[in-house]
Design a protein around this motif. Structure first.
Motif, PDB file in Angstrom:
ATOM      1  N   GLN B  16      -0.853  21.780  34.115  1.00  5.28           N
ATOM      2  CA  GLN B  16       0.214  22.304  33.263  1.00  5.28           C
ATOM      3  C   GLN B  16       1.135  21.151  32.919  1.00  5.28           C
ATOM      4  O   GLN B  16       1.381  20.333  33.745  1.00  5.28           O
ATOM      5  N   HIS B  17       1.702  21.101  31.720  1.00  4.22           N
ATOM      6  CA  HIS B  17       2.843  20.220  31.649  1.00  4.22           C
ATOM      7  C   HIS B  17       4.083  20.886  31.175  1.00  4.22           C
ATOM      8  O   HIS B  17       4.070  21.599  30.239  1.00  4.22           O
ATOM      9  N   SER B  18       5.153  20.490  31.780  1.00  2.78           N
ATOM     10  CA  SER B  18       6.403  21.006  31.279  1.00  2.78           C
ATOM     11  C   SER B  18       7.246  19.853  30.758  1.00  2.78           C
ATOM     12  O   SER B  18       8.324  20.061  30.278  1.00  2.78           O
ATOM     13  N   HIS B  19       6.703  18.602  30.845  1.00  2.00           N
ATOM     14  CA  HIS B  19       7.463  17.435  30.400  1.00  2.00           C
ATOM     15  C   HIS B  19       8.825  17.415  31.058  1.00  2.00           C
ATOM     16  O   HIS B  19       8.926  17.236  32.247  1.00  2.00           O
ATOM     17  N   HIS B  20       9.867  17.619  30.306  1.00  2.00           N
ATOM     18  CA  HIS B  20      11.177  17.656  30.943  1.00  2.00           C
ATOM     19  C   HIS B  20      11.523  19.116  31.084  1.00  2.00           C
ATOM     20  O   HIS B  20      11.769  19.763  30.087  1.00  2.00           O
ATOM     21  N   GLY B  21      11.483  19.621  32.259  1.00  2.00           N
ATOM     22  CA  GLY B  21      11.702  21.040  32.480  1.00  2.00           C
ATOM     23  C   GLY B  21      12.986  21.523  31.836  1.00  2.00           C
ATOM     24  O   GLY B  21      13.044  22.613  31.293  1.00  2.00           O
ATOM     25  N   HIS B  22      13.997  20.673  31.859  1.00  2.00           N
ATOM     26  CA  HIS B  22      15.282  21.116  31.354  1.00  2.00           C
ATOM     27  C   HIS B  22      15.731  20.240  30.200  1.00  2.00           C
ATOM     28  O   HIS B  22      15.781  19.030  30.290  1.00  2.00           O
ATOM     29  N   LYS B  45      -4.874  23.914  19.620  1.00  2.00           N
ATOM     30  CA  LYS B  45      -4.547  22.701  20.358  1.00  2.00           C
ATOM     31  C   LYS B  45      -5.608  22.417  21.422  1.00  2.00           C
ATOM     32  O   LYS B  45      -6.048  21.287  21.597  1.00  2.00           O
ATOM     33  N   ARG B 122      -1.097  30.341  38.092  1.00  2.00           N
ATOM     34  CA  ARG B 122      -1.057  31.620  37.391  1.00  2.00           C
ATOM     35  C   ARG B 122      -2.111  31.724  36.306  1.00  2.00           C
ATOM     36  O   ARG B 122      -2.464  32.802  35.876  1.00  2.00           O
ATOM     37  N   ALA B 123      -2.562  30.567  35.809  1.00  2.00           N
ATOM     38  CA  ALA B 123      -3.483  30.625  34.672  1.00  2.00           C
ATOM     39  C   ALA B 123      -4.882  31.022  35.137  1.00  2.00           C
ATOM     40  O   ALA B 123      -5.331  30.654  36.215  1.00  2.00           O
TER      41      ALA B 123
END
Ligand SMILES: Nc1nc2c(ncn2[C@@H]2O[C@H](COP(=O)(O)OP(=O)(O)OP(=O)(O)O)[C@@H](O)[C@H]2O)c(=O)[nH]1
Ligand SMILES: [Zn+2]
Ligand SMILES: [Zn+2]
Ligand SMILES: [Zn+2]
Ligand SMILES: [Zn+2]
Lengths: 113, 252
Positions: B16-22, B45, B122-123
């Motif tokens: 998973q990536h969230s890069h910068h979560g916030h 994608k 979760r995926a």
């Protein structure tokens, strides 16, 4: 729960778009879901707030429109609307109809500031 | 750093990536709302990553199978037996997808080939981006057989191309002969079906002919091999198919 990974993709696209189109917050996301895309609108709505929490799209509204499935019969070449994948042709009963529309899930536009 | 997608994430555990979560929001309440067009397909994608993977596999002569099934149809057992039959003559590597645990990767490593476990959390499916990273992390050798065991689930792995040469659906005779009709997308997307656990046919109500007819109904081109991974019945047919494909690849 495949919806979660789709929303994680969406979050990434929103972040890319924010850099490219110079905005800092998303107020509304309009999503077009093909009827044949195997994506459940209710499950998406449910997960949207969770995945967008603490991001530029926190508190954004998700607007979903469902677009029709369209296929063309491999045998008689007639065009028809489809309710599901793998439906036989309603004109000649041939079992194989090629799906030409309604299998995708597209972000159409965003309301941003 | 991710050499494949430039996402700046470490190579491992990066499904998973969230890069910068916030993201840090500026206070722009005074700005007016505007509408921006995007028109981007979320499902496409994965296909772009899959095409990248496919090109990479082709350049490096890696023959890739994506094994899909319901939980417990026998994918890991089948892989372990396949490794036993082929490991002296071929280079083999395995990517294991499960929501939790390293169990399957441990079983594969015990059979003597490198394996990497991707825990999808979760995926409920593997995606092409995660596979790209796993291939780098595993350091899959040129000219090898790479088997990917997908998460046990007959629904969404069908819509996520990983860049494989063949999607192989494993159905066991304890699951019911109408599975191809109940999960048509999967049987439509696969090009080979392994009908496993045929040693149990005397004990279950499973009509092989009916099952094959259903499979052909949703996918007229599907190839079917009934076999038993634990007892070895017809297992040679599968091994021959693999050897044939591996040699065709080498000749190409
Ligand atoms: N009788 C019989 N049992 C089998 C055969 N193949 C696998 N099994 C058994 O089926 C059970 C599940 O096998 P696995 O190989 O773990 O199945 P899997 O598809 O990898 O399972 P997940 O990774 O959990 O989705 C085990 O108890 C195996 O021993 C077979 O050909 N015949
Ligand atoms: Zn999924
Ligand atoms: Zn027709
Ligand atoms: Zn990456
Ligand atoms: Zn397994």
């Amino acid at each position: 729960m495949h919806e979660i990974s789709l929303l994680e993709e969406m979050r990434e696209i929103l972040q890319q778009q924010a850099r490219r189109q110079h905005f800092s917050r998303v107020r509304q996301v309009t999503l077009d879901i093909g009827k044949l895309s195997c994506v459940e609108p209710e499950a998406l709505r449910f997960a949207f707030d969770v995945v967008m929490k603490d991001t530029l799209a926190e508190d954004a509204v998700l607007v979903i429109s469902v677009s029709e499935g369209i296929g063309v019969c491999q045998n008689c070449n007639k065009r028809m609307s489809l309710e599901s994948l793998h439906e036989p042709c309603r004109h000649c009963a041939h079992p194989f109809v090629n799906v030409i529309e309604g299998a995708d899930m597209k972000i159409k536009d965003l309301l941003v500031v | 750093m991710c050499g494949i997608c430039g996402c700046g994430q470490p190579e491992q555990n990066h499904a998973q990536h969230s890069h910068h979560g916030h993201e840090h929001h500026h206070h722009d309440e005074h700005e007016t709302e505007r509408l921006v067009r995007v028109e981007q397909d979320l499902l496409s994608k994965n296909n772009r990553y899959a095409e990248q993977n496919r090109a990479y596999f082709q350049r490096h002569g890696i023959f890739v199978l994506n094994l899909v099934s319901s939980p417990g149809a026998g994918k890991t057992t089948l892989l372990v037996e396949t490794i036993k039959a082929l490991k002296n003559d071929y280079r083999i590597a395995v990517i294991e997808g499960d929501q939790q645990t390293e169990h399957d990767a441990d079983r594969i490593r015990a059979s003597g080939v490198p394996a990497l476990q991707i825990n999808t959390g979760r995926a409920c499916h593997l995606d092409a981006h995660g596979i790209g990273h796993a291939v780098k992390a595993l350091n899959v050798e040129d000219n090898s057989l790479l088997a990917i065991e997908n998460v046990g689930n007959l629904v969404c792995p069908s819509s996520f191309d990983l860049g494989e040469a063949h999607k192989v659906v494993v159905l066991s005779v304890t699951e019911g002969d109408d599975k191809p009709l109940k999960y048509p997308d999967m049987f439509h997307a696969a090009d080979l079906m392994l009908l496993n656990k045929i040693d149990l046919l005397p004990y279950v109500d499973f009509d092989v002919e009916r099952c094959l007819a259903y499979a052909k109904q949703v996918n007229p081109d599907i190839q079917v091999m009934p076999l038993s991974a634990t007892r070895g019945e017809n297992f040679a047919v599968w091994i021959d198919w693999l050897k044939h494909n591996l040699s065709v690849k080498d000749a190409a």
